[in-house]
Design a protein around this motif. Structure first.
Motif, PDB file in Angstrom:
ATOM      1  N   THR A 158     -57.919  28.016  46.808  1.00  0.00           N
ATOM      2  CA  THR A 158     -57.625  26.775  47.507  1.00  0.00           C
ATOM      3  C   THR A 158     -56.855  27.102  48.778  1.00  0.00           C
ATOM      4  O   THR A 158     -55.826  27.772  48.729  1.00  0.00           O
ATOM      5  CB  THR A 158     -56.810  25.816  46.637  1.00  0.00           C
ATOM      6  N   ASN A 174     -55.598  23.954  54.070  1.00  0.00           N
ATOM      7  CA  ASN A 174     -56.238  22.790  54.689  1.00  0.00           C
ATOM      8  C   ASN A 174     -57.006  21.945  53.683  1.00  0.00           C
ATOM      9  O   ASN A 174     -57.652  20.968  54.054  1.00  0.00           O
ATOM     10  CB  ASN A 174     -57.166  23.228  55.824  1.00  0.00           C
ATOM     11  N   ASP A 192     -59.542  23.028  51.700  1.00  0.00           N
ATOM     12  CA  ASP A 192     -60.842  23.607  51.335  1.00  0.00           C
ATOM     13  C   ASP A 192     -60.723  24.435  50.061  1.00  0.00           C
ATOM     14  O   ASP A 192     -59.693  25.076  49.808  1.00  0.00           O
ATOM     15  CB  ASP A 192     -61.370  24.496  52.462  1.00  0.00           C
ATOM     16  N   LYS A 193     -61.796  24.430  49.255  1.00  0.00           N
ATOM     17  CA  LYS A 193     -61.846  25.205  48.022  1.00  0.00           C
ATOM     18  C   LYS A 193     -63.055  26.129  48.052  1.00  0.00           C
ATOM     19  O   LYS A 193     -64.167  25.687  48.371  1.00  0.00           O
ATOM     20  CB  LYS A 193     -61.905  24.286  46.801  1.00  0.00           C
ATOM     21  N   LEU A 194     -62.822  27.398  47.719  1.00  0.00           N
ATOM     22  CA  LEU A 194     -63.886  28.389  47.705  1.00  0.00           C
ATOM     23  C   LEU A 194     -64.072  28.897  46.280  1.00  0.00           C
ATOM     24  O   LEU A 194     -63.098  29.269  45.614  1.00  0.00           O
ATOM     25  CB  LEU A 194     -63.547  29.564  48.627  1.00  0.00           C
TER      26      LEU A 194
END
Length: 502
Positions: A387, A390, A392-394
């Motif tokens: 995480t 900003n 965003d989650k990868l």
């Protein structure tokens, strides 16, 4: 039409009784109009005072001179003094100023050692991350590198530790540009000790020991900390008996205020009183010459089911809100429709005299307005989750890492992300290996809240010599530790279940 059952009527009546009792009883004490109601048919003994001796208080609330250690034995005996040496197998050597020769105890009879203040022998690092391992250990430090087998973590208490990479469940990354307006306590300097002088309460004072404030009687302590318009305030609480404290936010007055007689108090500006009790939480808006404004009370079982909690308060002057999180869970968000009333920059902590309380790990900083989700153990997922700050989650797999950046694999594509852009990483498929302590093992608790499990061989001077399947053979600096538990103590977790002490 569905008829209410007797159980439903009883449950609803009890709920109303709790709220009506809390709202109706006005205690002539400082900073509160709410007393924790007594459960029906429950009889409690009076809380002991500090003069009755340290054995009258639980291990976590024992108050001794700052330099004193405290030894807890299997038979219930509690001794203050100084730890000279510990060997396992072997004896624990204990000294006191009022004896000519040190005591020697079988180390198997030692249940806990609480460590007094010691001179720091190594500089304190500013950790870049906090990790949790599969056995429940939690420790902070600076990541030096990571590969398929080893995560190298530089710590203030033990130098660089080589951690098995496949035993790391999650990592929370600390902002490198993060600065605290206040972090402590580290003593009484800079704090104003207020006098609680109502006829209904036996007044006392907060005492300082080893990074914590303690109170066993009604007491007040306050400090100007420069609270910003957007603030995050965190602290740890531990208590015995009923919990009943009030935290004044954005106060310009450092003495306790009797809310029942606030209009006759010396002049003070508006502030908010966050009230935490065993049965409910509440926020009051307090101004002189104006009625008290109750922003809303809510019942919460978290303070009734346990004896310790991590409290996190978020404030936002722009939307006139105050939010309370306990153990990472949002309990309630209050909004003052009349406009934000806090006029000062200070905090005041008032113990109402019920039970014994320990207050520690206070951190105050600016807040960006976001609520982070707590990390989890993703046992069911084969993938790792990263995480970013900003939002965003990868989803993919953690590869290698240096002291500056993480390589994260999304499929076969590597991405490099600097540490300061990462909020947390949660590894998949890492199962829990929690188990009770065995002979010679200790749960070593660090100042600040981290803890690790070690096979403790010897304590001599300022060093603890230990071994561990996770850390190998290590030499640890005793000055960074708060206590050593040699037996798991039953406690209540945040979800109300009984478990071993973390």
């Amino acid at each position: 039409m569905k008829q209410p059952t007797p159980f439903g009527i009883c449950k609803a009546s009890l709920s109303r009784w709790v709220f009506l009792t809390a709202g109706w009883i006005i205690v002539q004490s400082q900073e509160t109009t709410v007393a924790p109601p007594i459960e029906p048919q429950e009889v409690t003994s009076p809380e002991p005072s500090i003069s009755e001796g340290p054995e009258a208080l639980p291990a976590a609330i024992v108050i001794e001179p700052m330099s004193a250690d405290t030894l807890h034995l299997a038979n219930g005996d509690v001794l203050s003094g100084r730890l000279e040496q510990y060997d396992y197998p072997g004896d624990t050597s204990w000294n006191r100023s009022d004896i000519q020769q040190a005591f020697a105890f079988d180390s198997q009879a030692v249940h806990q050692i609480r460590l007094g203040d010691r001179a720091k022998t190594t500089p304190k690092l500013s950790p870049s991350m906090t990790l949790q391992l599969s056995n429940g250990d939690q420790l902070s430090g600076i990541m030096e590198s990571l590969d398929d087998t080893v995560l190298k973590l530089n710590t203030s208490f033990g130098g660089t530790l080589d951690l098995p990479a496949d035993q790391v469940q999650w990592a929370v990354f600390h902002r490198q540009d993060q600065s605290y307006l206040y972090e402590g306590p580290s003593g009484l300097d800079g704090w104003t000790v207020g006098e609680v002088n109502t006829a209904q309460l036996d007044g006392g004072q907060w005492a300082y020991r080893n990074g914590s404030f303690y109170a066993t009687k009604a007491a007040s302590i306050a400090r100007m900390v420069g609270m910003p318009d957007h603030m995050q305030l965190e602290f740890d609480l531990e208590w015995k008996g009923s919990l009943n404290i009030a935290v004044a936010l954005y106060t310009d007055y450092l003495q306790p205020v009797s809310l029942a007689e606030k209009d006759s108090e010396p002049d003070f500006g508006g502030f908010y009183s966050l009230q935490l009790t065993s049965y409910a939480v509440n926020v009051l808006m307090v101004k002189q010459k104006e009625p008290l404004q109750y922003l809303g009370m809510t019942q919460t079982p978290v303070f009734r089911q346990g004896t310790k909690a991590h409290v996190d308060v978020r404030t936002n002057k722009a939307d006139q809100s105050i939010s309370l999180l306990v153990n990472g869970k949002l309990i309630k968000r209050w909004v003052d429709q009349g406009g934000f009333a806090g006029q000062g920059k200070g905090i005041r902590l008032v113990h109402q005299g019920q039970g014994s309380v320990r207050f520690s790990n206070l951190k105050i900083q600016g807040w960006d307005g976001r609520f982070e989700s707590p990390p989890s153990n993703r046992v069911q997922s084969p993938n790792d989750l990263m995480t970013l700050r900003n939002g965003d989650k990868l989803v993919g797999r953690v590869g290698s890492a240096t002291a500056e950046e993480i390589t994260f694999m999304i499929g076969e594509t590597p991405t490099q992300t600097p540490h300061n852009q990462i909020e947390k990483i949660e590894w998949g498929s890492v199962t829990d290996t929690l188990r009770p302590l065995r002979g010679g093992e200790a749960r070593a608790h660090l100042l600040g809240g981290d803890h690790l499990t070690i096979q403790l061989r010897r304590i001599e001077g300022e060093h603890m010599h230990s071994s561990s399947p996770l850390y190998g053979d290590t030499t640890l600096q005793i000055s960074h530790f708060e206590r050593l538990d040699f037996v798991d103590a039953p406690t209540t977790t945040a979800n109300g279940k009984q478990g071993a002490q973390p």
